[in-house]
Scaffold this active site. Sequence first.
Site, mmCIF file in Angstrom:
data_model
loop_
_atom_site.group_PDB
_atom_site.id
_atom_site.type_symbol
_atom_site.label_atom_id
_atom_site.label_comp_id
_atom_site.label_asym_id
_atom_site.label_seq_id
_atom_site.Cartn_x
_atom_site.Cartn_y
_atom_site.Cartn_z
ATOM 1 N N HIS A 16 0.826 -1.206 0.000
ATOM 2 C CA HIS A 16 0.000 0.000 0.000
ATOM 3 C C HIS A 16 0.860 1.255 0.000
ATOM 4 O O HIS A 16 0.465 2.275 -0.571
ATOM 5 C CB HIS A 16 -0.934 0.000 1.211
ATOM 6 N N ASP A 125 -5.774 5.550 3.808
ATOM 7 C CA ASP A 125 -5.882 4.260 3.140
ATOM 8 C C ASP A 125 -7.243 3.644 3.431
ATOM 9 O O ASP A 125 -7.923 3.993 4.411
ATOM 10 C CB ASP A 125 -4.770 3.337 3.645
#
Length: 487
Positions: A16, A125
């Site tokens: 990520h 995120d």
Amino acid sequence: MKKAELVFIPSPGIGHLVSTIEIAKLLVERDDRLSITVLVIKLPNDSKTTAYTEAVVASSSITKRIKFINLPDVHNTVAEVSNIALFFHLVIEAQKQQVQEAVQKLILHNNSDPDSPRLAGFVIDMFCTTMIDIANEFDVPTYMFYTSSAGYLGMSFHLQTLYEEHNIDTTELNVPNTEFKLPYFVNPVPAKVLPSVILFDKEGATAVRNFTRRFKETKGIIVNTFTELESYAGHSFFDTNPTLYPVGPIMNLKGDTQVGSGGTQQRNDIIKWLDEQPLSSVVFLCFGSMGSFNEDQVKEIAYALEKSGVRFLWSLRQAPPKGKVAFPSDYSKPQEVLPDGFLERTAEIGKVIGWAPQVEILAHKATGGFVSHCGWNSTLESIYFGVPIATWPVYAEQQFNAFELVKELGLAVEIRMDYNRDFYSESEMFVNAEQIERGIRCVMEQDSDIRKRVKEMSEKSRKALMDGGSSYSFLDRLIDDIMNNMS
């Protein structure tokens, strides 16, 4: 000139972090009014995250308007759990105070200089929705960076609706032949391609629902996809509330900060070997930062490669100890898990490696096919470079990605689409050499319809990022909205 500061909070893990840094770079390159501070959360024993951020800071590709703050470790305060979704949730939840303090210091620092930017919002995120609370404390909007596909985002919303409006729990869907229709998918989606955490673990499914429930509290969702790839979703899907911004494919195309245990020498050896291979002749096998197999399955892959006779580059990783949340590592002696004599017999056509500089390998003219775990970053990289995929998902939402690629988009061939340790017994999970070999031969077929479709989509992915392209335009729209939303 009005200047804006965004606070980025990626979830723990290199997968990520890479795409988060790339979207940050895109934003500041597009508009010199923007600055970004990235708050980095690390997992236990995660040396790659630190090495990656250090490499980014040292590289010429980063600007002074992007800063990194490593948050203090809080692992000692987090309960030991084997469920990775729940573990992520606990780690991120434990960081809320550190995030609040870091942002407060940032604001105080910026307020001391009239030329400094003002805090304009958080970009979190998809697993960090708890940080919306902190953004609300500072009275700024939250945007979410969604690192999976638009299709999976739609799936998440759909499952949330099933639970909230019809009281249907996903853990009740784990029947082998269960299917359900999505309004923007042509094919019915089998339950067995959903992540195991939402099928088999009530606690984990609750944690996932808690993430998803809060998606709609954000001002907008930045999705790492492009409209031409997931056009089946229709323009109406991108006109929802919150606003969706498909700005992908977002990747580190230079590969200049990829981290490996062997460093530069290992990368050079791999590229030198590829330079010596014919055009589109090599199948690349790599299963992501957390992908690994037991020794019996490793041997079966080796048998398939040897029998196929196809040139290969195989990123072979050793599984972490059972029950531990950790990353796979390189084998010190890979010959110990491979069939006797395999390395000697395949020395002329193959190369077994540990860590792989994936972007450079997929970009190389010798690479003709990719046996992949179907992580979304890897999927976008493969499409961008026009390399067809043979699907072998391992964890998370990868089974869904494989289904989307094979059944919905016709951009991949199948080795397994529903490979899931929680759904099948160990014997049913086993993929034999014949099945692997068939997938390798199919993905390496030079004149296949799939290869042609992937090449066409590759061209569309590049155009989407150019001035006037769909993703280029959505990024401009995102920046305008950020600047206009500043109070």
